[in-house]
Design an enzyme around this catalytic site. Structure first.
Site, PDB file in Angstrom:
ATOM      1  CB  THR A 132       2.151   1.213   0.387  1.00 47.86           C
ATOM      2  OG1 THR A 132       3.176   0.386  -0.137  1.00 47.86           O
ATOM      3  CG2 THR A 132       2.442   1.419   1.873  1.00 47.86           C
ATOM      4  CG  ASP A 133       2.999  -3.601  -2.092  1.00 46.64           C
ATOM      5  OD1 ASP A 133       3.688  -2.612  -1.737  1.00 46.64           O
ATOM      6  OD2 ASP A 133       3.267  -4.258  -3.121  1.00 46.64           O
ATOM      7  CD  GLU A 134       7.414  -0.159   0.320  1.00 47.08           C
ATOM      8  OE1 GLU A 134       8.066   0.117   1.334  1.00 47.08           O
ATOM      9  OE2 GLU A 134       7.758   0.191  -0.821  1.00 47.08           O
ATOM     10  CE1 TYR A 157       5.446   5.578   2.092  1.00 46.73           C
ATOM     11  CE2 TYR A 157       6.061   3.332   1.463  1.00 46.73           C
ATOM     12  CZ  TYR A 157       5.226   4.430   1.340  1.00 46.73           C
ATOM     13  OH  TYR A 157       4.160   4.391   0.477  1.00 46.73           O
ATOM     14  CB  ALA A 159       6.913   1.797  10.565  1.00 47.18           C
ATOM     15  CE  LYS A 161       0.718   5.239   2.946  1.00 51.36           C
ATOM     16  NZ  LYS A 161      -0.047   6.443   2.501  1.00 51.36           N
ATOM     17  CE  LYS A 196       9.420   7.477  -4.363  1.00 50.35           C
ATOM     18  NZ  LYS A 196       8.068   7.954  -4.523  1.00 50.35           N
TER      19      LYS A 196
END
Ligand code: NAD
Ligand code: DAU
Length: 350
Positions: A132-134, A157, A159, A161, A196
């Site tokens: 993910t881009d997060e 989340y 962290a 990933k 979501k």
């Protein structure tokens, strides 16, 4: 060419679109869909291909190392496309351990199983990690996430990933495991679980329930139609370079409140309501703790190196998505019964 691919998380939102694409497009591949069927996994998502001769469903949990090893010993797996994860930021705030277990330990179990089963003979093998881009953290008002942007995850989340991404690269660097990794922006589309933003708000508008906008509503996300993400995964799996990372995104930024207003306008039209009716449901509520202000992906690398770009505009994708939800009330009823109600009460109590 014949191949056996293990797709994890294939009963979830993005995974089900990836499984469908691969099953239909590659009749010579044996597609194994491994999924624990958590609250987010739903075999109804794959009804149209469940009897395809090149498709097998395996109910298994990636946190069960012995079970995962057994699957690698049973099947001659050439490639892994790893999507299984706990994926909702709000849930990671209330229960971070589930994210550590599935996203970090589960990924490590898959890496170990692939490494052991491939025994250093990596010819024709590939481990694809979907991320993910997060992991890049939050942007200010300008700028984009590049593949070289340093990691700065802010939620449990992201962290988890980020940790899983690091493990994948470490196995590539240390053991030579052939991998590719992608970091994608926010997806939307059919089969998205209604916790979501987009599916939750479509469902609430339809049921005349409040639309809970966090904080000032000026948080920004970069939205991509899920089928375009699946197409990118297909392209990276087949033509991406070993050891490379590709960012995936639609150059399609929206402030949450502007997106919510667009959804309200479209829903008024589709439901035959007076213009402005659904927007009256907008309700600003307490912010998400540690809320990332803005995400925006620079998807230049995947476009110039592999030739991928989105196939639908946001308008088209949103229309397909809203129509799908309006025509699939039964799917919504199934996924919003039972535990969903208690999750909803707890999450939106204030
Ligand atoms: P999802 O929550 O809809 O689906 C996750 C799937 O994984 C479900 O089918 C679930 O049953 C399965 N799963 C969960 N824990 C498992 C376990 N321990 N063992 C086996 N299966 C398990 O998620 P999604 O939105 O489809 O996301 C898929 C992947 O893509 C995730 O890795 C996520 O981090 C990543 N991603 C998502 C987005 C997005 O916008 N949704 C964007 C970029 C990246
Ligand atoms: O960027 C990719 C990520 O996008 C994925 O890795 C995650 O798996 C996926 O869940 C998604 O994360 P977000 O936190 O961005 O998505 P979500 O739909 O939860 O929230 C989108 C924005 O809307 C965010 O700014 C929070 C806000 N929001 C969300 C909900 C659920 C609200 O204002 N109200 C809500 O009720």
């Amino acid at each position: 060419m014949k191949k056996t691919l293990l797709i994890t998380g294939g009963a979830g939102f993005i995974g089900s679109h990836v499984v469908r694409l691969f099953v239909n497009k590659y009749p010579d591949y044996q597609i194994l869909n491994l999924d624990a069927l958590t609250y987010a996994g739903n075999l109804e998502n794959l009804k149209d291909i469940e009897n395809a001769p090149n498709y097998t469903f395996i109910k298994a949990d990636i946190t069960d190392a012995a079970g995962i090893n057994k699957i690698f010993n049973t099947y001659n797996i050439d490639g892994v496309i790893h999507l299984a994860a706990e994926s909702h930021v709000d849930r990671s705030i209330t229960d971070p351990n589930a994210f550590i277990q599935t996203n970090v330990m589960g990924t490590a179990n898959l890496l170990n199983a692939a490494k052991e089963s491939w025994k250093g003979n990596f010819e024709g093998k590939r481990f694809y990690h979907v991320s993910t881009d997060e992991v890049y953290g939050s942007l200010g008002e300008t700028g984009f996430f590049l593949e070289t942007t340093p990691y700065d995850p802010q939620s449990p989340y992201s962290a988890s990933k980020a940790a899983s991404d690091h493990f994948v690269r470490a196995y590539g660097n240390t053991y030579g495991l052939p991998f590719v990794l992608t970091n994608c922006s926010n997806n939307y589309g059919p089969n998205h679980f209604p916790e979501k933003l987009i599916p939750l708000f479509i469902n609430n508008i339809r049921n005349n329930k409040p639309l809970p906008v966090y904080g000032d509503g000026k948080y920004t996300r970069d939205w991509l139609y899920v089928v375009d993400h699946a197409r990118a995964i297909d392209m990276v799996f087949h033509t991406g370079k070993n050891g490379e990372t590709y960012n995936i995104g639609g150059f399609n930024e929206w402030q949450n409140i502007e997106l919510v207003k667009l959804l309200c306008t479209k829903m008024d039209e589709k439901l035959g309501r007076e213009p402005g009716t659904s927007a009256q449901l907008i309700s600003y509520i307490k912010d998400r703790p540690g809320h990332d202000r803005r995400y925006a992906i620079d998807a230049t690398k995947i476009k110039t190196e592999l030739g991928w770009e989105p196939s639908v505009t946001f308008e088209q994708g949103l229309d397909i998505t809203i129509d799908w939800y309006l025509n699939n009330q039964e799917w919504l009823d199934h996924v919003t019964s039972g535990n969903y109600q208690s999750y909803y009460q707890k999450q939106y109590a204030h």
